[in-house]
Design a protein around this motif. Structure first.
Motif, short mmCIF file in Angstrom:
data_model
loop_
_atom_site.label_atom_id
_atom_site.label_comp_id
_atom_site.label_asym_id
_atom_site.label_seq_id
_atom_site.Cartn_x
_atom_site.Cartn_y
_atom_site.Cartn_z
N UNK A 1 1.07 -1.31 -0.07
CA UNK A 1 0.19 0.00 -0.06
C UNK A 1 0.90 1.22 0.01
N UNK A 2 0.22 2.27 -0.57
CA UNK A 2 1.08 3.60 -0.62
C UNK A 2 0.33 4.41 0.43
N UNK A 3 1.24 5.01 1.29
CA UNK A 3 0.84 5.86 2.27
C UNK A 3 0.59 7.37 1.79
N UNK B 1 6.29 11.63 -4.54
CA UNK B 1 5.68 11.97 -5.82
C UNK B 1 5.66 11.08 -6.79
N UNK B 2 6.63 10.46 -6.98
CA UNK B 2 7.02 9.18 -7.79
C UNK B 2 6.21 8.28 -7.38
N UNK B 3 6.03 7.82 -6.17
CA UNK B 3 5.07 6.79 -5.61
C UNK B 3 3.71 6.72 -5.74
N UNK C 1 -5.17 0.24 -2.80
CA UNK C 1 -3.90 0.47 -3.02
C UNK C 1 -3.20 1.64 -2.04
N UNK C 2 -4.09 2.14 -1.43
CA UNK C 2 -3.54 3.54 -0.33
C UNK C 2 -4.04 3.30 0.93
N UNK C 3 -3.32 3.85 1.83
CA UNK C 3 -3.52 4.13 3.16
C UNK C 3 -3.42 5.44 3.75
#
Length: 129
Positions: free
Chosen positions: A58-60, A66-68, A112-114
């Motif tokens: 997951x992406x925080x 910025x890239x992530x 996909x995010x948190x």
């Protein structure tokens, strides 16, 4: 014949060097994620491959580069910068509450995010007066 060689050789060398330089893309400076990728840059599959999202992590929203963020489906550099500017998030639903991204884009990334990283900037603790 020597005169022709003397004139053509430098011209051919210059042309070959110019052509070779056209194919090279400038890589972003290492460690500088604040402006990478630029709004005009379309990330290659190789660049996306080296991100948490591509590796199933997951992406925080509060701490990702910025890239992530840009590597997430439907996000790209513009939305990534908008997300960074809207920090902090107390939950991933804040993306919609703060009107950072549209519902359709949120639907693509919600799994996909948190929003677990630092919520607020705190001042370093010092002596209490």
């Amino acid at each position: 014949m020597r005169t022709v060689r003397a004139v053509l050789l430098p011209v051919l060398l210059f042309t070959a060097m110019s052509y070779a330089q056209q194919d090279q893309q400038a890589a972003p400076p290492p460690g500088n994620q604040s402006s990478y990728p630029s709004t005009t840059h379309k990330m290659t599959p190789a660049e996306k491959k080296d991100t948490p999202s591509a590796n199933g992590q997951p992406v925080d929203l509060n701490s990702a580069s910025k890239k992530d963020l840009a590597a997430l489906p439907g996000i790209g550099p513009d939305y990534a910068q908008t997300i960074i500017d809207a920090r902090p998030f107390s939950s991933k639903e804040d993306l919609l509450k703060k009107k950072v991204i549209p519902q359709a884009t949120y639907d693509k990334i919600q799994d996909r995010v948190t929003a677990q990283g630092p919520k607020k900037q705190s001042l370093p603790e010092g002596p209490q007066h």
